[in-house]
Write a protein that holds these residues in place. Structure first.
Motif, PDB file in Angstrom:
ATOM      1  N   THR A  70      41.873 -55.567 -26.763  1.00 51.51           N
ATOM      2  CA  THR A  70      42.754 -55.348 -26.028  1.00 51.51           C
ATOM      3  C   THR A  70      44.190 -56.006 -25.844  1.00 51.51           C
ATOM      4  O   THR A  70      43.964 -57.368 -26.305  1.00 51.51           O
ATOM      5  N   LYS A  92      47.260 -51.536 -27.824  1.00 49.57           N
ATOM      6  CA  LYS A  92      46.081 -51.215 -27.180  1.00 49.57           C
ATOM      7  C   LYS A  92      46.007 -51.727 -25.699  1.00 49.57           C
ATOM      8  O   LYS A  92      46.191 -53.111 -25.519  1.00 49.57           O
ATOM      9  N   ILE A  93      46.027 -50.791 -24.786  1.00 47.73           N
ATOM     10  CA  ILE A  93      46.264 -51.275 -23.534  1.00 47.73           C
ATOM     11  C   ILE A  93      44.846 -51.469 -22.547  1.00 47.73           C
ATOM     12  O   ILE A  93      45.010 -51.533 -21.753  1.00 47.73           O
ATOM     13  N   GLY A  94      43.888 -50.996 -22.996  1.00 42.29           N
ATOM     14  CA  GLY A  94      42.459 -51.068 -22.407  1.00 42.29           C
ATOM     15  C   GLY A  94      41.361 -51.158 -23.531  1.00 42.29           C
ATOM     16  O   GLY A  94      41.601 -51.084 -24.595  1.00 42.29           O
ATOM     17  N   GLY A  96      38.717 -49.100 -23.971  1.00 36.11           N
ATOM     18  CA  GLY A  96      38.384 -47.920 -24.610  1.00 36.11           C
ATOM     19  C   GLY A  96      38.842 -47.665 -25.873  1.00 36.11           C
ATOM     20  O   GLY A  96      40.202 -48.193 -26.193  1.00 36.11           O
ATOM     21  N   ASP A  98      40.291 -45.286 -27.553  1.00 36.41           N
ATOM     22  CA  ASP A  98      41.585 -44.120 -27.245  1.00 36.41           C
ATOM     23  C   ASP A  98      42.542 -45.004 -26.514  1.00 36.41           C
ATOM     24  O   ASP A  98      43.594 -44.084 -26.154  1.00 36.41           O
ATOM     25  N   GLN A  99      42.602 -46.011 -25.910  1.00 30.64           N
ATOM     26  CA  GLN A  99      43.257 -46.662 -25.094  1.00 30.64           C
ATOM     27  C   GLN A  99      44.605 -47.290 -25.753  1.00 30.64           C
ATOM     28  O   GLN A  99      44.737 -48.461 -25.530  1.00 30.64           O
ATOM     29  N   TRP A 100      45.473 -46.182 -26.295  1.00 29.54           N
ATOM     30  CA  TRP A 100      46.755 -46.923 -26.948  1.00 29.54           C
ATOM     31  C   TRP A 100      47.966 -46.204 -26.352  1.00 29.54           C
ATOM     32  O   TRP A 100      47.641 -45.238 -25.785  1.00 29.54           O
ATOM     33  N   GLU A 101      48.875 -47.059 -26.456  1.00 31.77           N
ATOM     34  CA  GLU A 101      50.423 -46.454 -25.831  1.00 31.77           C
ATOM     35  C   GLU A 101      51.390 -46.721 -27.101  1.00 31.77           C
ATOM     36  O   GLU A 101      51.060 -47.719 -27.779  1.00 31.77           O
ATOM     37  N   TYR A 121      50.768 -39.905 -29.869  1.00 33.47           N
ATOM     38  CA  TYR A 121      49.559 -39.516 -29.247  1.00 33.47           C
ATOM     39  C   TYR A 121      48.863 -38.571 -30.303  1.00 33.47           C
ATOM     40  O   TYR A 121      47.690 -38.567 -30.530  1.00 33.47           O
ATOM     41  N   ARG A 125      45.511 -39.315 -32.469  1.00 35.73           N
ATOM     42  CA  ARG A 125      44.219 -39.031 -32.030  1.00 35.73           C
ATOM     43  C   ARG A 125      43.591 -38.232 -33.092  1.00 35.73           C
ATOM     44  O   ARG A 125      42.252 -38.383 -33.165  1.00 35.73           O
ATOM     45  N   ARG A 128      40.726 -40.704 -34.825  1.00 37.71           N
ATOM     46  CA  ARG A 128      39.751 -41.496 -33.935  1.00 37.71           C
ATOM     47  C   ARG A 128      38.813 -42.304 -34.759  1.00 37.71           C
ATOM     48  O   ARG A 128      38.504 -43.479 -34.372  1.00 37.71           O
TER      49      ARG A 128
END
Length: 146
Positions: A70, A92-94, A96, A98-101, A121, A125, A128
């Protein structure tokens, strides 16, 4: 709700006005210290040259088949005809997978608000299985030449 007066021919009409969302807006993505990142591959297409950068910790995680930590920044440094045009920063913001911004930045590192980050996004995606990276093979290789 705000209203505007609209001139139609010789008549005035009242019309409802709603705000138009900007294509890009400040989000959780921060601009990383580039001097702390490692170049891991370059993508070339015609006049486009994209240098890919990330942290040593992210590269180690990718090579170990683990999720990147993260806070990881993945940076695309975009050159058009050898002129720095913009940066795309994925963060990577979290925890998970797929938690990318994503955020585009101008060469002066201010947010490039005319880019549609929703497209980032949508495309990423599809990757993955490759930790949302189009350049995973470059990250796994030991070739860091520019």
């Amino acid at each position: 709700m705000p209203f505007a007066i609209v001139l139609t021919g010789a008549f005035f009409a009242e019309a409802e006005v709603s705000p138009t969302p900007a294509l890009a807006a400040p989000n959780a993505v921060t601009f990383p210290p580039l001097d702390e990142l490692k170049h891991y591959t370059t993508v070339r297409r015609g006049v486009t040259r994209e240098h890919m950068l990330t942290s040593a910790a992210a590269l180690a995680a990718l090579k170990a088949g683990e999720p990147v930590p993260t806070g990881t920044h993945m940076v695309l440094v975009d050159y058009q005809s050898d002129v720095l045009t913009r940066y795309l920063v994925a963060q990577k913001i979290g925890a998970g997978a797929d938690q990318w911004e994503y955020q585009w930045f101008w060469p002066d590192r201010t947010v490039k608000a005319d880019e549609n980050v929703a497209q980032c996004y949508a495309c990423h995606r599809s990757r993955r299985a490759e930790q949302f990276l189009f350049t995973l093979s470059g990250a796994l290789a030991d070739d860091d030449t520019l």
